[in-house]
Design a protein around this motif. Structure first.
Motif: not given
Length: 352
Positions: A218, A221-222, A225, A255, A259, A311
């Protein structure tokens, strides 16, 4: 007249009730026959004081049999009433009416049967409600991205768009297509874990390495951000379990935390052993949840934070809860609106 509950303050067994019923019918028949014969003799309809005693005995016997049949027929209707009520209620449930409820009985077995039946009807009603909600939510979740894809495709087909608009619509189509793929995958995973009762295929593997791998998977994704991942994992934790299923726990929880955590936020991940158990702790400083959301986070398709609804699909935590239950573990969540959420999972550390 006293009710049966007043006559029988405590529950009696079915065998005892049958014996008592037969005895009561016999005694009542004999007494009624004697009283009836005395009345007929007094009215001089029959003569019981004749020289042949057998004739009087036969008369009493015939009267006793007749009254016994009548009394037994009347009492049997009362005795089998709980069973008749159960049959009527069963027919209603078979037709889809889950509002029925049968009353208890002074007979222990019948009272237990009535309580089990009422419990079953309530569970069936809950299952039917969940099924209806699932179908409705499932249809909505699939319909929304399909309508979006269709709309963007029609706009692209017109041809009177700038290059920037074309790229924007194409990106939207790709995003909605990926959302459909994720939803389909989640539905398949949920269907799989819901149909599993006992985990038979287990292997020994490093649990700490599995959690590290989930974090790395993941990473895009992190990183996007700019989240700070504070990781503290105890090394060399061997566990005997369903590797692929347990991996879904970490992926879904991580996840979910990513999010719901704003940019430049912090996600803390901990893993340690305690005797024959292993504890996983995930903490974020994201949006948090209110009490209403906390009470429904494991419901299918439920999304308390509507700002992030595009999302996700509301199935991740449902899958996590089911897998934890299958593994014989526990899951606990603590959250405060605006301050973040903490998930704590404890799994049995099975080893050879």
């Amino acid at each position: 007249m006293k009710s049966l509950k007043e006559i029988f303050p405590k529950k009696i067994s079915l065998a005892f009730s049958l014996v008592a019923l037969v005895f009561f019918v016999m005694v009542l028949s004999i007494l009624s026959a004697g009283l009836f014969a005395f009345l007929l003799n007094w009215l001089e309809v029959i003569d019981l004081n004749q020289s042949d005693p057998k004739r009087g005995i036969y008369v009493l016997l015939y009267i006793s049999i007749f009254l016994g049949v009548v009394i037994a027929a009347l009492l049997s209707r009362r005795s089998v009433k709980p069973i008749r009520d159960m049959m009527k209620a069963t027919n209603k449930v078979a037709k889809g009416d889950f509002s029925v409820e049968v009353k208890g009985s002074y007979v222990f077995e019948l009272d237990t049967l009535a309580a089990s039946f009422n419990k079953m009807v309530k569970e069936l009603q809950g299952i039917e409600t969940l099924r209806a909600d699932f179908v409705r939510n499932f249809s909505h979740e699939f319909k929304t991205p399909i309508v979006s894809i269709s709309g963007f495709a029609k706009l692209l087909k017109e041809g009177s768009l700038s290059e920037k608009e074309k790229q924007e619509y194409l990106n939207s189509i790709i995003q909605e297509s990926e959302r459909l793929v994720d939803l389909s995958t989640s539905i398949l995973n949920l269907s799989k874990v819901e149909n599993i009762e006992i985990i038979s295929e287990k292997t020994i593997y490093r649990l700490d390495e599995q959690v590290r791998l989930a974090i790395l998977m993941l990473e895009p994704k992190w990183s996007a951000k700019n989240l700070h991942m504070d990781v503290e994992l105890e090394d060399d934790i061997d566990i005997l379990g369903a590797k692929n299923l347990i991996q879904q726990i970490w992926l879904n929880l991580l996840d979910n935390a990513i999010k719901h955590t704003d940019s430049d936020g912090i996600v803390k991940i901990g893993l340690w052993t305690n005797g024959r158990k292993v504890t996983f702790r995930l903490e974020d400083n994201g949006c948090g949840m209110n009490d209403q959301t906390l009470s429904r986070i494991y419901d299918k398709f439920y999304q308390g934070d509507t700002s992030h609804s595009m999302t996700g699909n509301g199935l991740g935590l449902t899958i996590v809860k089911r897998i934890v239950d299958l593994c014989g573990g526990t899951i606990d969540v603590q959250s405060e609106l605006g301050k973040g959420t903490v998930f704590t999972i404890i799994l049995p550390l099975e080893k050879h």
